[in-house]
Design an enzyme around this catalytic site. Sequence first.
Site, PDB file in Angstrom:
ATOM      1  N   LYS A 171     -49.434  69.195   7.729  1.00 51.37           N
ATOM      2  CA  LYS A 171     -49.025  68.289   8.790  1.00 51.37           C
ATOM      3  C   LYS A 171     -48.370  69.097   9.899  1.00 51.37           C
ATOM      4  O   LYS A 171     -47.638  70.049   9.658  1.00 51.37           O
ATOM      5  CB  LYS A 171     -48.005  67.259   8.300  1.00 51.37           C
ATOM      6  CG  LYS A 171     -48.484  66.334   7.206  1.00 51.37           C
ATOM      7  CD  LYS A 171     -47.401  65.312   6.913  1.00 51.37           C
ATOM      8  CE  LYS A 171     -47.796  64.395   5.782  1.00 51.37           C
ATOM      9  NZ  LYS A 171     -47.728  65.071   4.477  1.00 51.37           N
ATOM     10  N   GLY A 187     -43.046  73.128   2.333  1.00 49.17           N
ATOM     11  CA  GLY A 187     -42.188  74.023   3.085  1.00 49.17           C
ATOM     12  C   GLY A 187     -40.725  73.642   2.941  1.00 49.17           C
ATOM     13  O   GLY A 187     -40.375  72.462   2.911  1.00 49.17           O
ATOM     14  N   GLY A 188     -39.851  74.647   2.841  1.00 48.51           N
ATOM     15  CA  GLY A 188     -38.426  74.374   2.690  1.00 48.51           C
ATOM     16  C   GLY A 188     -38.110  73.829   1.319  1.00 48.51           C
ATOM     17  O   GLY A 188     -38.519  74.379   0.302  1.00 48.51           O
ATOM     18  N   ASP A 189     -37.374  72.710   1.275  1.00 43.83           N
ATOM     19  CA  ASP A 189     -36.980  72.056   0.033  1.00 43.83           C
ATOM     20  C   ASP A 189     -37.653  70.694  -0.036  1.00 43.83           C
ATOM     21  O   ASP A 189     -37.690  69.967   0.971  1.00 43.83           O
ATOM     22  CB  ASP A 189     -35.458  71.883  -0.011  1.00 43.83           C
ATOM     23  CG  ASP A 189     -34.999  71.195  -1.283  1.00 43.83           C
ATOM     24  OD1 ASP A 189     -34.686  71.902  -2.250  1.00 43.83           O
ATOM     25  OD2 ASP A 189     -34.981  69.948  -1.305  1.00 43.83           O
ATOM     26  N   MET A 235     -37.240  69.082  13.389  1.00 46.76           N
ATOM     27  CA  MET A 235     -38.326  68.355  14.056  1.00 46.76           C
ATOM     28  C   MET A 235     -37.878  67.667  15.341  1.00 46.76           C
ATOM     29  O   MET A 235     -38.283  66.542  15.627  1.00 46.76           O
ATOM     30  CB  MET A 235     -38.935  67.317  13.101  1.00 46.76           C
ATOM     31  CG  MET A 235     -39.508  67.917  11.834  1.00 46.76           C
ATOM     32  SD  MET A 235     -39.993  66.694  10.604  1.00 46.76           S
ATOM     33  CE  MET A 235     -38.396  66.168   9.968  1.00 46.76           C
ATOM     34  N   ALA A 239     -34.966  74.868   5.457  1.00 50.68           N
ATOM     35  CA  ALA A 239     -35.048  75.570   6.739  1.00 50.68           C
ATOM     36  C   ALA A 239     -33.675  75.800   7.349  1.00 50.68           C
ATOM     37  O   ALA A 239     -33.417  76.864   7.928  1.00 50.68           O
ATOM     38  CB  ALA A 239     -35.934  74.779   7.700  1.00 50.68           C
ATOM     39  N   PRO A 259     -38.622  78.503   3.810  1.00 48.15           N
ATOM     40  CA  PRO A 259     -38.846  78.267   5.234  1.00 48.15           C
ATOM     41  C   PRO A 259     -39.914  79.134   5.895  1.00 48.15           C
ATOM     42  O   PRO A 259     -40.155  78.981   7.096  1.00 48.15           O
ATOM     43  CB  PRO A 259     -37.472  78.565   5.846  1.00 48.15           C
ATOM     44  CG  PRO A 259     -36.898  79.608   4.943  1.00 48.15           C
ATOM     45  CD  PRO A 259     -37.382  79.261   3.558  1.00 48.15           C
ATOM     46  N   ASP A 310     -48.761  72.497   2.123  1.00 52.09           N
ATOM     47  CA  ASP A 310     -48.537  72.086   3.503  1.00 52.09           C
ATOM     48  C   ASP A 310     -48.808  73.212   4.491  1.00 52.09           C
ATOM     49  O   ASP A 310     -48.993  74.375   4.120  1.00 52.09           O
ATOM     50  CB  ASP A 310     -47.077  71.636   3.680  1.00 52.09           C
ATOM     51  CG  ASP A 310     -46.814  70.249   3.103  1.00 52.09           C
ATOM     52  OD1 ASP A 310     -47.786  69.536   2.826  1.00 52.09           O
ATOM     53  OD2 ASP A 310     -45.637  69.896   2.948  1.00 52.09           O
TER      54      ASP A 310
END
Length: 293
Positions: free
Chosen positions: A76, A107-109, A189, A138, A31, A54
């Site tokens: 993005k 990012g994250g998984d 998001m 995250a 994250p 990313d």
Amino acid sequence: MPIPLPIPIPDIAHPRPGPTAGHVYLVGAGPGDPELLTLRGARLVAGADAVVFDNLVSPAIVDLAPAGAERHYVGKKASDHTLPQEEINRLLVRLAQAGKCVVRLKGGDPFIFGRGGEEMEALLEAGITVEVVPGVTAAAGVAAFAGIPLTHREHARSVVFTTGFLKGGALDLDWPMLARPGQTLVIYMGISRLAEICRQLVAHGLPPATPACVVERGTTQAQRVAPGTLATLAEVVREADIRPPALTIVGDVVSLYPRLAWFLPAAPDDIPHPPHVGCTAVHPDKSRPGSIS
């Protein structure tokens, strides 16, 4: 005393093979904090021929790649995509077909709101072999750094992850399911739709006084936590000028903040640039050989 860096990647008995030419590794980068990268992920990045990354991937993780590796930035953020997803899919296929060992850093998984499934489908259709390396998503990482346990015997029997921004921009969620009592809700998001999200959760049964918070740039030295309730959170976030990337957590577990908060981010003046607020802020140098600008 802090541990000196960089730390050599330790040898693991009977490790899985790799990195392998013509193969794509979908690697979860975590994250934000680069130390949350897995050992498997670090080992693969260190042996990559090409890294595709990313916006939310720490530059420190990208820098683990060999000096001669291609670096392709495809970041993005809301309403601002360096490359459409279809172009990213084609890029991964092209790199693998050229015989490169490709690490796709996400990012994250990769499989939790990371479009990893879409990319894997495209690669398999092109006859490319793929390995998925899980990452700290995250929800788990950001909540932990904020001192908010996602489950707790006295507060939450279950946890639900959802997105606040569906394909096409719709917000047609299963509100009765999301508004069930006794669970923790984590929304990815959803900052731009926060007021509507809070209204819908209240309209479908959650009390307006339900604790809720938004964590901005979680796990980084720029982390900020904006606590409130479903009745107040949208205004709290607006007044604090909280911006993406940020995660929303709803449920009684939020009441444990700040009592369980343990992570002390750096003072704003100590941060060289605000990480993760935008593509150029996180990855200002996209002009290295092999990169996409």
